[in-house]
Design a protein around this motif. Sequence first.
Motif, PDB file in Angstrom:
ATOM      1  N   HIS A  25       0.836  -1.206   0.000  1.00  0.00           N
ATOM      2  CA  HIS A  25       0.000   0.000   0.000  1.00  0.00           C
ATOM      3  C   HIS A  25       0.870   1.256   0.000  1.00  0.00           C
ATOM      4  O   HIS A  25       0.528   2.247  -0.649  1.00  0.00           O
ATOM      5  CB  HIS A  25      -0.948   0.012   1.201  1.00  0.00           C
ATOM      6  CG  HIS A  25      -2.068  -0.981   1.085  1.00  0.00           C
ATOM      7  ND1 HIS A  25      -3.025  -0.912   0.105  1.00  0.00           N
ATOM      8  CD2 HIS A  25      -2.371  -2.086   1.811  1.00  0.00           C
ATOM      9  CE1 HIS A  25      -3.870  -1.912   0.234  1.00  0.00           C
ATOM     10  NE2 HIS A  25      -3.485  -2.650   1.264  1.00  0.00           N
ATOM     11  N   GLU A  41       1.952   1.769  -3.442  1.00  0.00           N
ATOM     12  CA  GLU A  41       0.828   2.286  -4.230  1.00  0.00           C
ATOM     13  C   GLU A  41       0.603   3.770  -3.919  1.00  0.00           C
ATOM     14  O   GLU A  41       0.358   4.570  -4.822  1.00  0.00           O
ATOM     15  CB  GLU A  41      -0.444   1.485  -3.915  1.00  0.00           C
ATOM     16  CG  GLU A  41      -1.677   1.939  -4.663  1.00  0.00           C
ATOM     17  CD  GLU A  41      -1.627   1.697  -6.161  1.00  0.00           C
ATOM     18  OE1 GLU A  41      -2.485   2.249  -6.864  1.00  0.00           O
ATOM     19  OE2 GLU A  41      -0.735   0.960  -6.661  1.00  0.00           O
ATOM     20  N   SER A  97      -6.296   4.778  -0.451  1.00  0.00           N
ATOM     21  CA  SER A  97      -5.054   4.104  -0.050  1.00  0.00           C
ATOM     22  C   SER A  97      -4.669   4.486   1.368  1.00  0.00           C
ATOM     23  O   SER A  97      -4.241   3.643   2.146  1.00  0.00           O
ATOM     24  CB  SER A  97      -3.918   4.457  -1.018  1.00  0.00           C
ATOM     25  OG  SER A  97      -4.152   3.900  -2.273  1.00  0.00           O
TER      26      SER A  97
END
Length: 183
Positions: free
Chosen positions: A74, A77, A165
């Motif tokens: 994450h 990302e 996110s």
Amino acid sequence: MLDQDTPHAAMPGLEIPESVAAALSGWVQQVAEQTAGPVRAALEQLESEAAELRDTGAELEAARDQALAASSEHQAEIERLTVELRDARKLATEALVSKAKDQLAIDGKDRQLADLRTQLERNVAAQGSESDARLAAEMELVGATTARDNFEAEVRTLRGQLDKSYAERSALRAELETLRGKK
């Protein structure tokens, strides 16, 4: 009552008879066996619980490792989306600069159009040229406005992805803290 000044008579030696000693020894051994059984059972129970705790600890460590891996994914990302957002902002800024330049050009064209109007009053034939120039300027303005609107929509989409996110990362951190708290 004995007087303290009188010497005590010698005490005869007390010996435990062999049969009493054997019975007493048997009784002590029986008590030891009876009390050792529950202690052994408790020890086996404790060993079983310790093994379960070790297994649970291994499972928690595996879950922690998975949560850390997911958090790293994450984070990657988020970093990728941050770069995309920065690029989108750069494009939006460039579009705004371009729009400002276009606006300056339009302002300049407006001045030119004013001059043309003056000339058009003198010359009726120039009216067609003025109309064409104004239409071109308005088309440029519409194009710049459309580009700006498209960039704003893209920035909103990227912001939503980034917020999602962040929320997922926070949930993973909370889950990790919960797992750590159970240790």
